[in-house]
Design an enzyme around this catalytic site. Sequence first.
Site: not given
Lengths: 428, 346
Positions: A115, A210, A242-244
């Site tokens: 993401q 993550l 964040n890896c959204v």
Amino acid sequence: MMMKYELGHIPIEEIAWGQKTSVEGTLLQINREKLLEKTRGDDSRITSVRADIAKPGESVRIIPVKDVIEPRVKIDGKGGVFPGLISGVDTVGEGRTHVLKGCAVVTAGQIVGFQEGIIDMSGPGARYSTFSKLLNIVVCIDVKNGIAHHEHEEAIRLAGLRAAAYLGEVGRSATPAHLERFEMRPPFRSKGDDLPGIVYLYMLLSQGLLHDSYLYGQDMKNLLPTLIMPTEVMDGAIVSGNCVSACDKNTTYHHQNNPVIRELLNRDGIDLHFLGTVVTNCNVTLKDKTRSARYAVKLVHMLGADGAVITKEGFGNPDADTMMYCARLEEKGIRTVIISDEFAGVDGASQSLADTTPQADAVVSTGNANEPIALPHMDKVIGDIRVIEKMAGGQAGSLSQKGITVELQTIMGATNELGFEFLTARDE
Amino acid sequence: MRAVLYLNQFFGQIGAEDKADLEPLVKNGSVGPGNLFRELFGAQVEIAATVICGDNYFAEHIDEATEKVLSMIADYAPDLVLAGPAFNAGRYGMACGAVCEAVAKHQGIPAVTGMFPENPGVESFRKTVYIVKTKATTVGMREAAEKMCRLVLKLARKEPVGLPEEEGYLPRGLRRNYFAAENGASRAITMLLRKMKGETFTTEYPMPVFDRVAPLPPVERMSKATLALVTSGGIVPKGNPDRIESSSATRYGKYDISALQRLSPEFYETAHGGYDPTYANEDPNRVMPLDAARDMEREGKIGRLHPYYYATVGNGTSVARAGQFAGEIAKDLIISDVRAVIITST
């Protein structure tokens, strides 16, 4: 007691590799080797760091981008930037901070989750991201093979902060082109004030591996909602892990420059009274959601709010938290507005949110993240274009002769839910 | 350019309600409101023909009527189609919507109709058809006709179509991005201040309104009651005899299970296109739990199992259609004195 904070702006209009890392006028010169060394620090998980410069208007695509960070330095007052992570745990937000305005550190490299996102420095994609308009120092960080995802994430997160702090340090001796002054009053209202009192309810994603945010280095998912001064945020008290989805993750840069905080400070005493900011989390279980929602609403109520701005991060699951906050506040007679993006499908025909409440009658939309966009090839790619097909918003076949066709979702900050950008959506 | 017009028996000047069973017919040139359209189009568009169909006939034979009307329209190879306006006439609105949808889909030419916002045709077709907003009655004929002509010409000339309020059509519920004059944060605070002062404000995303049903009190004596099974998971007799669509279903099936103890994968399968069918096809009882219901019947936990089950596909099926299926199925269940229903979804 009044607390004072000054933010000194050092405008950066040109950027170049040089012998010495320094600011001369509006030129930022960077010693590349030193930057690489500082970025790497003593983190043995990192195997290599490369650095590139990407300027607005260039035919450059940066992919995959993890975080964006603004270089700042604390000149006066307690603590240092990004407290609890690369500085001590002193409370920040007082004294004086200098910021290199117009540039940013961009972390890229091996993909962590799926993401991370794209920053295009020119072409149609550039219109959707503030980061396309900045002079970017891109650090591509690779880590040891076989390292756990959360270790990978942490290594890159901290390396980015170190790079930004290193560059920010050159602002210490520079004279700011202009100085913003903020005075922090204790948050309780004085009598006789008839302006509407507004509290900012600042949701930070905290769904685990993550999908985390850090407050003074503390993982938000283990915290109860709490109060924060606007100026603490400016000193980097909130950091993104964040890896959204790229489009609606709040990068560290977004936090440092939170536009809701800005706007509320600008209008404080004019047409509203900014009573304070409550930071809260968005966890995954119903019990955690409910506990945080009730506790945060209590804080907003204790501050004497007449109204509240609710901002979001991510989509789907956090929609449930958002609606909980909104409904509870409205039940207490505190009027709300929500800033959210939409996932209405590529054709725009689907319901945009995963949860709703009738009380959510005032929503600012930051756009439909599913809307497709065709992006032409760029002359230079910093990173690896092949990951596009794995990214959230990309798919098998995204990459073609002509360029890439993706959802807006892949563009860093395109539908930011702090209300950073101008994009919105309407019914047609 | 050439146009074909679709009208009902009344506007087509055949007759009133007594002629509502009229099968589709075609007349050369313009009839009724067509004369107004002809006047508004002037020399730009020729109205080649008018297709007329009775409201009841259309409502009772939707597929057949649509097909017939479509083929009559195709005979004239028009560049554009107008239907109605239907104002607040429900059956007429549904027919106009269906005709426009089919024309756009199968002939790839623009089709525009006009309706009063409360016409049920709006809910059913707003997402796929340009529907100009009209008054409830023919008082609004000229205004509606003007907007319809302007819009259909833009579409036919492939000119950009403006916003619903500019062009006069009802929002289609399609979300489209654009850049606002101020950033989101600034818009949010302005909106909040207006809301707090009690001034008018416009939300940028109106919450969808769900039809919430308050649950009934628990069934008192389940051991005496008849239970029925209903599913939106698409379990149908093999071969899908009712041709229930794999998504956006327009029909449901009613199937006799009185002689069965469980659904065999040999004779049952799923028609659903929205999930991995492997496990449902391996054992259809996983989605339509006839085996478990028979167990309960044997154990005396329920009085008896209703001899039929009902199935449709809940994959992108519109709320309007689902509501219609539910109404019909509920009537059938009540007649059979069913006291409880288990609805399985996927």
